[in-house]
Motif scaffolding. Structure first.
Motif, PDB file in Angstrom:
ATOM      1  N   UNK A 152       0.819  -1.208   0.000  1.00  0.00           N
ATOM      2  CA  UNK A 152       0.000   0.000   0.000  1.00  0.00           C
ATOM      3  C   UNK A 152       0.850   1.253   0.000  1.00  0.00           C
ATOM      4  N   UNK A 153       0.189   2.369  -0.178  1.00  0.00           N
ATOM      5  CA  UNK A 153       0.814   3.690  -0.120  1.00  0.00           C
ATOM      6  C   UNK A 153       0.085   4.511   0.926  1.00  0.00           C
ATOM      7  N   UNK A 154       0.773   5.440   1.557  1.00  0.00           N
ATOM      8  CA  UNK A 154       0.091   6.378   2.445  1.00  0.00           C
ATOM      9  C   UNK A 154       0.807   7.715   2.383  1.00  0.00           C
ATOM     10  N   UNK A 155       0.047   8.776   2.241  1.00  0.00           N
ATOM     11  CA  UNK A 155       0.593  10.132   2.309  1.00  0.00           C
ATOM     12  C   UNK A 155       0.191  10.682   3.666  1.00  0.00           C
ATOM     13  N   UNK A 156       1.179  10.983   4.488  1.00  0.00           N
ATOM     14  CA  UNK A 156       0.876  11.426   5.851  1.00  0.00           C
ATOM     15  C   UNK A 156       1.584  12.745   6.145  1.00  0.00           C
ATOM     16  N   UNK A 157       0.976  13.556   6.992  1.00  0.00           N
ATOM     17  CA  UNK A 157       1.595  14.823   7.399  1.00  0.00           C
ATOM     18  C   UNK A 157       2.100  14.769   8.841  1.00  0.00           C
ATOM     19  N   UNK A 158       1.693  13.731   9.576  1.00  0.00           N
ATOM     20  CA  UNK A 158       1.894  13.775  11.021  1.00  0.00           C
ATOM     21  C   UNK A 158       0.859  14.710  11.620  1.00  0.00           C
ATOM     22  N   UNK A 159       0.619  14.607  12.903  1.00  0.00           N
ATOM     23  CA  UNK A 159      -0.297  15.544  13.558  1.00  0.00           C
ATOM     24  C   UNK A 159       0.244  15.916  14.928  1.00  0.00           C
ATOM     25  N   UNK A 160      -0.585  16.554  15.748  1.00  0.00           N
ATOM     26  CA  UNK A 160      -0.115  17.068  17.039  1.00  0.00           C
ATOM     27  C   UNK A 160       0.439  15.951  17.919  1.00  0.00           C
ATOM     28  N   UNK A 161      -0.140  14.751  17.816  1.00  0.00           N
ATOM     29  CA  UNK A 161       0.222  13.675  18.749  1.00  0.00           C
ATOM     30  C   UNK A 161       1.212  12.671  18.165  1.00  0.00           C
ATOM     31  N   UNK A 162       1.131  12.455  16.840  1.00  0.00           N
ATOM     32  CA  UNK A 162       1.916  11.358  16.286  1.00  0.00           C
ATOM     33  C   UNK A 162       2.712  11.781  15.046  1.00  0.00           C
ATOM     34  N   UNK A 163       3.898  11.198  14.902  1.00  0.00           N
ATOM     35  CA  UNK A 163       4.773  11.494  13.762  1.00  0.00           C
ATOM     36  C   UNK A 163       4.280  10.738  12.531  1.00  0.00           C
ATOM     37  N   UNK A 164       4.837  11.109  11.390  1.00  0.00           N
ATOM     38  CA  UNK A 164       4.539  10.418  10.140  1.00  0.00           C
ATOM     39  C   UNK A 164       4.820   8.920  10.281  1.00  0.00           C
ATOM     40  N   UNK A 165       5.940   8.587  10.924  1.00  0.00           N
ATOM     41  CA  UNK A 165       6.309   7.170  11.065  1.00  0.00           C
ATOM     42  C   UNK A 165       5.338   6.406  11.951  1.00  0.00           C
ATOM     43  N   UNK A 166       4.922   7.031  13.052  1.00  0.00           N
ATOM     44  CA  UNK A 166       3.954   6.363  13.941  1.00  0.00           C
ATOM     45  C   UNK A 166       2.630   6.123  13.214  1.00  0.00           C
ATOM     46  N   UNK A 167       2.182   7.141  12.477  1.00  0.00           N
ATOM     47  CA  UNK A 167       0.945   6.984  11.713  1.00  0.00           C
ATOM     48  C   UNK A 167       1.096   5.892  10.656  1.00  0.00           C
ATOM     49  N   UNK A 168       2.280   5.848  10.024  1.00  0.00           N
ATOM     50  CA  UNK A 168       2.548   4.837   9.002  1.00  0.00           C
ATOM     51  C   UNK A 168       2.536   3.432   9.575  1.00  0.00           C
ATOM     52  N   UNK A 169       3.191   3.238  10.718  1.00  0.00           N
ATOM     53  CA  UNK A 169       3.200   1.913  11.372  1.00  0.00           C
ATOM     54  C   UNK A 169       1.787   1.477  11.738  1.00  0.00           C
ATOM     55  N   UNK A 170       1.001   2.414  12.268  1.00  0.00           N
ATOM     56  CA  UNK A 170      -0.379   2.088  12.655  1.00  0.00           C
ATOM     57  C   UNK A 170      -1.200   1.724  11.420  1.00  0.00           C
ATOM     58  N   UNK A 171      -0.989   2.466  10.325  1.00  0.00           N
ATOM     59  CA  UNK A 171      -1.753   2.182   9.094  1.00  0.00           C
ATOM     60  C   UNK A 171      -1.358   0.833   8.512  1.00  0.00           C
ATOM     61  N   UNK A 172      -0.058   0.529   8.522  1.00  0.00           N
ATOM     62  CA  UNK A 172       0.422  -0.769   8.027  1.00  0.00           C
ATOM     63  C   UNK A 172      -0.266  -1.909   8.784  1.00  0.00           C
ATOM     64  N   UNK A 173      -0.333  -1.789  10.114  1.00  0.00           N
ATOM     65  CA  UNK A 173      -0.952  -2.837  10.930  1.00  0.00           C
ATOM     66  C   UNK A 173      -2.448  -2.925  10.636  1.00  0.00           C
ATOM     67  N   UNK A 174      -3.088  -1.767  10.511  1.00  0.00           N
ATOM     68  CA  UNK A 174      -4.540  -1.738  10.272  1.00  0.00           C
ATOM     69  C   UNK A 174      -4.888  -2.356   8.923  1.00  0.00           C
ATOM     70  N   UNK A 175      -4.048  -2.087   7.909  1.00  0.00           N
ATOM     71  CA  UNK A 175      -4.330  -2.584   6.561  1.00  0.00           C
ATOM     72  C   UNK A 175      -4.009  -4.067   6.426  1.00  0.00           C
ATOM     73  N   UNK A 176      -3.040  -4.553   7.207  1.00  0.00           N
ATOM     74  CA  UNK A 176      -2.664  -5.960   7.123  1.00  0.00           C
ATOM     75  C   UNK A 176      -1.817  -6.292   5.903  1.00  0.00           C
ATOM     76  N   UNK A 177      -1.228  -5.258   5.269  1.00  0.00           N
ATOM     77  CA  UNK A 177      -0.412  -5.511   4.070  1.00  0.00           C
ATOM     78  C   UNK A 177       1.032  -5.814   4.477  1.00  0.00           C
ATOM     79  N   UNK A 178       1.860  -6.178   3.493  1.00  0.00           N
ATOM     80  CA  UNK A 178       3.241  -6.579   3.763  1.00  0.00           C
ATOM     81  C   UNK A 178       4.193  -5.394   3.765  1.00  0.00           C
TER      82      UNK A 178
END
Ligand code: CTP
Ligand code: CA
Length: 234
Positions: A152-178
């Motif tokens: 998958x792909x994700x375009x992230x900006x980060x937000x007040x609480x979480x960095x781009x990488x944290x959001x990316x890791x969470x999205x990877x887990x949520x999507x279940x992709x490799x």
């Protein structure tokens, strides 16, 4: 292509790539859509074909020319993209699938069969939206064959609480992709431009930084990461 060697290392593999942005019709002349150009998906299709793969490109509303040597399937809405991706990854089963398209997350609950007209009293219509199916999640949960690699792909900006990488890791887990290619938005990356910088996160905990460069370069790095993850039969 920015490869020194023209290695045909994807020969014999079937890959499916989605590209572009889906559009959800409001009426015969209007739609809800997004600014995805399709360039990253087309670069993935071109590079895979150049490396010897059998490539199907499922493309939504992109004006880019068909890459040579690639099977091109055109779709409009997220529902059509879902149907085309399920068909292309199963029949016959693909070795890898990359969701580079930007599917519209929402669709109008009803599409008017006639053009919506302005009211004389200055009022505006209310558009009620429904959430579209998550194609990447479904592809990862119901793979066309064991060992099919899902990206998958994700375009992230980060937000007040979480960095781009944290959001990316969470999205990877949520999507279940490799693999998930996370684009940094707001530093010259992603939409419409010809250059991208990204980090590719793996479900195995791996993380690969891809410095700013062409979409072709990111595409080749992705195929480099996909290849060893494909489990070949026999
Ligand atoms: N994707 C998908 N189906 C959807 C939405 C997104 O398959 N309905 C895919 C995209 O093609 C991309 C990945 O999921 O590969 C991440 O897209 P993104 O828009 O970042 O994820 P969403 O789950 O829609 O989350 P967000 O609320 O951040 O938009
Ligand atoms: Ca989204």
């Amino acid at each position: 292509l920015e490869r020194g060697t023209a290695a045909a290392d994807l020969t014999g593999l079937r890959v499916v790539v989605s590209a572009g942005g889906t559009r959800e019709p409001l009426d015969p002349v209007r739609f809800l859509g997004n600014r995805s150009s399709g360039r990253q998906g087309y670069a993935l299709a071109r590079t895979a074909a150049a490396r010897g793969a059998h490539v199907t490109l499922v493309t939504a509303n992109s004006g880019l020319p068909d890459p040579t040597g690639v099977i091109v399937v055109r779709v409009g809405t997220t529902a059509e993209l879902r149907d085309a991706m399920l068909a292309a990854t199963r029949d016959p089963a693909a070795d890898a699938v990359v969701m580079a398209a930007a599917p519209a997350d929402f669709r109008p609950v009803g599409t008017s069969s006639y053009k919506i007209k302005k009211a004389d009293d200055g009022s505006a219509p209310t558009i009620v939206l429904a959430q579209n199916p998550d194609i990447l999640h479904e592809l990862a949960a119901t793979r066309g064959k064991p060992g099919q690699v899902v990206v998958g792909f994700a375009a992230e900006t980060g937000d007040a609480d979480r960095s781009v990488l944290e959001l990316g890791r969470a999205k990877l887990a949520r999507k279940g992709c490799d693999l998930l290619a996370v684009n940094y938005v707001g530093e010259g990356g992603a939409f419409e431009g010809t250059e991208n910088s990204a980090v590719v996160l793996g479900s195995d905990g791996s993380s690969t930084e891809v410095p700013r460069g062409s979409k072709e370069k990111l595409a080749n790095v992705l195929w480099d990461l996909v290849l060893p993850r494909i489990k070949r039969e026999g």
